[in-house]
Design an enzyme around this catalytic site. Structure first.
Site, PDB file in Angstrom:
ATOM      1  N   GLY A   1      31.541  33.748  46.800  1.00 50.10           N
ATOM      2  CA  GLY A   1      32.302  34.859  47.409  1.00 50.10           C
ATOM      3  C   GLY A   1      33.567  34.367  48.086  1.00 50.10           C
ATOM      4  O   GLY A   1      33.850  33.164  48.109  1.00 50.10           O
TER       5      GLY A   1
ATOM      6  N   ARG B   1      38.242  48.575  52.128  1.00 45.24           N
ATOM      7  CA  ARG B   1      38.647  47.691  53.239  1.00 45.24           C
ATOM      8  C   ARG B   1      39.879  46.862  52.867  1.00 45.24           C
ATOM      9  O   ARG B   1      40.067  46.483  51.710  1.00 45.24           O
ATOM     10  CB  ARG B   1      37.486  46.783  53.651  1.00 45.24           C
TER      11      ARG B   1
ATOM     12  N   LYS C   1      28.489  39.389  37.334  1.00 44.16           N
ATOM     13  CA  LYS C   1      28.058  38.230  38.113  1.00 44.16           C
ATOM     14  C   LYS C   1      26.818  37.661  37.419  1.00 44.16           C
ATOM     15  O   LYS C   1      25.712  38.127  37.632  1.00 44.16           O
ATOM     16  CB  LYS C   1      27.794  38.640  39.553  1.00 44.16           C
TER      17      LYS C   1
ATOM     18  N   CYS D   1      44.822  30.461  35.652  1.00 41.87           N
ATOM     19  CA  CYS D   1      44.459  31.720  34.984  1.00 41.87           C
ATOM     20  C   CYS D   1      44.970  31.768  33.556  1.00 41.87           C
ATOM     21  O   CYS D   1      44.511  32.569  32.750  1.00 41.87           O
ATOM     22  CB  CYS D   1      45.004  32.902  35.771  1.00 41.87           C
TER      23      CYS D   1
HETATM   24  C1  CAA Z   1      49.258  33.247  39.067  1.00 43.14           C
HETATM   25  C2  CAA Z   1      48.196  34.193  39.246  1.00 43.14           C
HETATM   26  O1  CAA Z   1      48.484  35.321  39.418  1.00 43.14           O
HETATM   27  C3  CAA Z   1      46.867  33.700  39.177  1.00 43.14           C
HETATM   28  C4  CAA Z   1      45.901  34.786  39.437  1.00 43.14           C
HETATM   29  O2  CAA Z   1      45.397  35.428  38.572  1.00 43.14           O
HETATM   30  S1  CAA Z   1      45.535  35.112  40.981  1.00 43.14           S
HETATM   31  C5  CAA Z   1      44.056  36.008  40.865  1.00 43.14           C
HETATM   32  C6  CAA Z   1      42.885  35.114  40.836  1.00 43.14           C
HETATM   33  N1  CAA Z   1      41.765  35.831  41.343  1.00 43.14           N
HETATM   34  C7  CAA Z   1      41.637  36.091  42.637  1.00 43.14           C
HETATM   35  O3  CAA Z   1      42.452  35.699  43.442  1.00 43.14           O
HETATM   36  C8  CAA Z   1      40.431  36.869  43.037  1.00 43.14           C
HETATM   37  C9  CAA Z   1      40.786  38.005  43.971  1.00 43.14           C
HETATM   38  N2  CAA Z   1      39.613  38.544  44.592  1.00 43.14           N
HETATM   39  C10 CAA Z   1      39.075  37.967  45.681  1.00 43.14           C
HETATM   40  O4  CAA Z   1      39.593  37.000  46.206  1.00 43.14           O
HETATM   41  C11 CAA Z   1      37.767  38.519  46.197  1.00 43.14           C
HETATM   42  O5  CAA Z   1      37.148  39.287  45.204  1.00 43.14           O
HETATM   43  C12 CAA Z   1      37.994  39.423  47.437  1.00 43.14           C
HETATM   44  C13 CAA Z   1      38.560  38.566  48.575  1.00 43.14           C
HETATM   45  C14 CAA Z   1      38.918  40.561  47.127  1.00 43.14           C
HETATM   46  C15 CAA Z   1      36.628  39.981  47.854  1.00 43.14           C
HETATM   47  O6  CAA Z   1      35.772  38.900  48.051  1.00 43.14           O
HETATM   48  P1  CAA Z   1      34.434  39.064  48.932  1.00 43.14           P
HETATM   49  O7  CAA Z   1      34.798  39.726  50.212  1.00 43.14           O
HETATM   50  O8  CAA Z   1      33.778  37.732  48.989  1.00 43.14           O
HETATM   51  O9  CAA Z   1      33.628  40.083  48.097  1.00 43.14           O
HETATM   52  P2  CAA Z   1      32.373  39.790  47.174  1.00 43.14           P
HETATM   53  O10 CAA Z   1      31.308  39.048  47.922  1.00 43.14           O
HETATM   54  O11 CAA Z   1      32.825  39.181  45.885  1.00 43.14           O
HETATM   55  O12 CAA Z   1      31.893  41.244  46.929  1.00 43.14           O
HETATM   56  C16 CAA Z   1      31.423  42.055  47.996  1.00 43.14           C
HETATM   57  C17 CAA Z   1      31.229  43.444  47.437  1.00 43.14           C
HETATM   58  O13 CAA Z   1      32.494  44.018  47.113  1.00 43.14           O
HETATM   59  C18 CAA Z   1      32.561  44.309  45.730  1.00 43.14           C
HETATM   60  N3  CAA Z   1      33.874  43.918  45.247  1.00 43.14           N
HETATM   61  C19 CAA Z   1      34.437  42.718  45.302  1.00 43.14           C
HETATM   62  N4  CAA Z   1      35.664  42.757  44.763  1.00 43.14           N
HETATM   63  C20 CAA Z   1      35.837  44.000  44.350  1.00 43.14           C
HETATM   64  C21 CAA Z   1      36.874  44.677  43.721  1.00 43.14           C
HETATM   65  N5  CAA Z   1      37.997  44.059  43.374  1.00 43.14           N
HETATM   66  N6  CAA Z   1      36.737  45.978  43.440  1.00 43.14           N
HETATM   67  C22 CAA Z   1      35.615  46.611  43.771  1.00 43.14           C
HETATM   68  N7  CAA Z   1      34.580  46.034  44.367  1.00 43.14           N
HETATM   69  C23 CAA Z   1      34.694  44.743  44.656  1.00 43.14           C
HETATM   70  C24 CAA Z   1      31.514  43.463  45.068  1.00 43.14           C
HETATM   71  O14 CAA Z   1      31.053  44.049  43.852  1.00 43.14           O
HETATM   72  C25 CAA Z   1      30.442  43.433  46.122  1.00 43.14           C
HETATM   73  O15 CAA Z   1      29.707  44.633  46.069  1.00 43.14           O
HETATM   74  P3  CAA Z   1      28.136  44.612  46.226  1.00 43.14           P
HETATM   75  O16 CAA Z   1      27.892  44.062  47.598  1.00 43.14           O
HETATM   76  O17 CAA Z   1      27.751  46.046  46.052  1.00 43.14           O
HETATM   77  O18 CAA Z   1      27.629  43.700  45.149  1.00 43.14           O
END
Ligand code: CAA
Length: 381
Positions: A115, A187, A16, A80
Site C-alpha cells: 500500500g 479523500r 490485487k 512505467c
Molecule cells: C512518469 C509517470 O507518469 C509514471 C507513472 O505512471 S506515475 C504512476 C505510478 N503509479 C502510482 O503512482 C500509483 C498511484 N496510486 C497510489 O499511490 C496509491 O494507490 C494511493 C496513494 C492513491 C492510495 O494508496 P493507499 O492509501 O495505500 O490505498 P490502498 O491501500 O491501495 O487502498 C485502500 C482502499 O482504497 C481503494 N483504492 C486505492 N486506490 C484507488 C483508486 N485509485 N480508486 C479507487 N479506489 C482506490 C482500494 O481499492 C482500497 O479499497 P478497499 O479497502 O475496499 O480494498
C-alpha cells in the site's frame, strides 16, 4: 527489413493478486497469447520482458515455466514504460530480421509493497525532498487549474469517463461507474487530486506475439501492423519547466506521426497514460488530439468517448483498468490488438482502424519524465 505485426495477445484481469508470483501472474497471459496466435512455446525465438519491480531475471523465471530453453531472454526496465519499451525492442528485432517470432511480456506486482505510494529511487534529489508520484501530478493539476481557469470538476470528468469505459472491460480493476461528486468527495491524496483521480496500485500481466510479415502471412490470422514505434528519454533542464507542456510526449508523438505518415486526426482509438486525471488532459494536447488550452472542453464535449472524434482509453485506462507499472505498455498493446481486430466486445470502437498507445515512465529530477513510448498501430483486417 520486415514490418512487424501483432498476431496474438492476452492479459489477466488486473487486480490485487497477492498470492501470485511474477511467473504465476505472467504465465496465463503468455499461454493465452500464444494460443490466440496458434503458436507453441517452442515457436518463440526471443522473449523480451518489461517490468519495474520484479527483481533480477524476471523474464527467465517466466520462460522457465514455459518449458523452453536456450531462447534469448531480455529484461527491460523503463519504469512505467518498461512494457512498451519491450515492444519497441521486439519491433526493432523484427525489422532488423534478427527474429521472426518475439514474445513480449509486461508484468508487475505492486501489492508486494503493501500500500501507499510507489517506492522511487532514493538517489534522486527530488525524491530526497519527499517527491512522490501523486505530488508531482498534483503540482501539474494546480498549474492547470491556475493557468486555464479550470475547476476541480474538470479534472474529475476524466475519472468519470475512465470508469464508464472500464465498466465494460472484464479486465479492469475497477468496474463501477462514478459521478463527478463521488470523485471529488473521495479523500484527498494530494490536493487537488482525490483518491478516485489516482490510478490504483495492483498486479497484472499481459503478453503479445510480434512477428514478421512472412510469419503473419503463414499464420493467416487477423493482425495489427506496428506502423510506428518511438522511444524517447527526456531532455535535461535545471531551470523552469512548463508542467503543462510534457515535452517528451510532444516529441514522441510528433516523431510517431511522421514515421507512420499518419496524423492525429486519422487516429480512431487511443490508450494514453492517465496515471492521474490531470495527465489525460495535458496528453490530449501533447498528442495533438486537440489544440493547447482546449483539453477540458474537448473532454466535456464528449469528443474522447464513443460517438466523439476519437475514443480515448476504451479499456478504462490506468485510472480504471489499473496500472501495474511495467505491465501497462503491453496491456495497452493488447487492447489495441483487440480493438483493431474487432475483438473488444462491449467496448469495441466502431470501425477502428488506426490506434495509438502512449506511456511515460518515471519521475526523475531535471527531466519531464525518464522515458516515453508512443506506438501507432494499423488494422490489417
Ligand atoms: C512518469 C509517470 O507518469 C509514471 C507513472 O505512471 S506515475 C504512476 C505510478 N503509479 C502510482 O503512482 C500509483 C498511484 N496510486 C497510489 O499511490 C496509491 O494507490 C494511493 C496513494 C492513491 C492510495 O494508496 P493507499 O492509501 O495505500 O490505498 P490502498 O491501500 O491501495 O487502498 C485502500 C482502499 O482504497 C481503494 N483504492 C486505492 N486506490 C484507488 C483508486 N485509485 N480508486 C479507487 N479506489 C482506490 C482500494 O481499492 C482500497 O479499497 P478497499 O479497502 O475496499 O480494498
Amino acid at each position: 527489413m520486415s514490418e512487424a505485426f501483432i498476431v496474438g495477445a492476452a492479459m489477466i484481469p488486473m487486480a490485487k493478486h497477492r498470492e501470485s508470483s511474477y511467473s504465476g501472474l505472467a504465465l496465463p497471459a503468455v499461454l493465452n497469447a500464444l494460443a490466440s496466435a496458434g503458436l507453441k512455446p517452442s515457436d518463440v525465438q526471443s522473449v523480451i520482458c518489461g517490468h519495474a519491480f520484479g527483481g533480477m531475471l524476471t523474464g527467465q523465471r517466466i520462460v522457465k515455466e514455459m518449458g523452453i530453453s536456450t531462447v534469448p531472454v531480455t529484461n527491460v526496465d523503463n519504469a512505467c514504460s518498461g512494457g512498451a519499451t519491450a515492444l519497441h525492442q521486439a519491433w526493432k528485432d523484427i525489422q532488423a530480421g534478427r527474429h521472426e517470432i518475439v514474445l513480449v511480456i509486461g508484468v508487475d506486482k505492486l501489492t508486494q509493497f503493501g500500500g501507499g505510494t510507489l517506492p522511487l529511487v532514493l538517489e534522486d534529489p527530488e525524491v530526497q525532498q519527499g517527491m512522490v508520484m501523486p505530488a508531482l501530478y498534483a503540482m501539474r493539476a494546480r498549474r492547470y487549474l491556475h493557468e486555464r481557469g479550470a475547476k476541480p470538476s474538470d479534472l474529475a470528468e476524466v475519472s468519470v469517463k475512465a470508469r464508464r469505459h472500464g465498466a465494460r472491460n472484464p479486465y479492469a480493476q475497477f468496474r463501477k461507474e462514478v459521478t463527478v461528486d463521488e470523485v471529488l468527495a473521495s479523500r484527498y491524496i494530494c490536493e487537488p487530486l482525490t483518491l478516485l483521480q489516482c490510478c490504483p496500485t495492483g498486479d497484472g500481466a499481459a503478453a503479445v506475439l510480434v512477428v514478421s510479415d512472412a510469419v503473419r502471412k503463414r499464420l493467416g490470422l487477423p493482425a495489427v501492423r506496428v506502423a510506428a514505434s518511438i522511444l524517447h528519454s527526456g531532455s535535461m533542464t535545471t531551470g523552469f519547466r512548463d508542467m503543462l507542456r510534457p515535452e517528451i510526449t510532444y516529441h514522441s508523438a510528433a516523431d510517431a506521426y511522421e514515421a507512420a505518415g499518419i496524423g492525429a486526426a486519422d487516429v480512431d482509438v487511443v490508450e494514453l497514460h492517465d496515471a492521474f486525471t490531470i495527465a489525460e488532459l495535458v496528453y490530449y494536447e501533447a498528442l495533438g488530439l486537440c489544440k493547447p488550452g482546449e483539453s477540458a472542453d474537448y473532454l466535456k464535449a464528449g469528443k474522447t468517448t464513443y460517438g466523439g472524434d476519437v475514443v480515448v482509453n476504451p479499456s478504462g485506462g490506468l485510472l480504471s483498468k489499473g496500472h501495474p507499472v511495467g505491465c501497462s505498455g503491453v496491456a495497452q498493446a493488447v487492447e489495441m490488438y483487440w480493438q483493431l481486430t474487432d475483438q473488444a466486445g462491449a467496448r469495441q470502437v466502431d470501425k477502428a482502424r488506426i490506434g495509438l498507445s502512449h506511456v511515460t515512465g518515471g519521475g526523475i529530477a531535471g527531466l519531464d519524465h525518464g522515458a516515453c513510448t508512443v506506438h501507432l498501430f494499423e488494422s490489417t483486417v
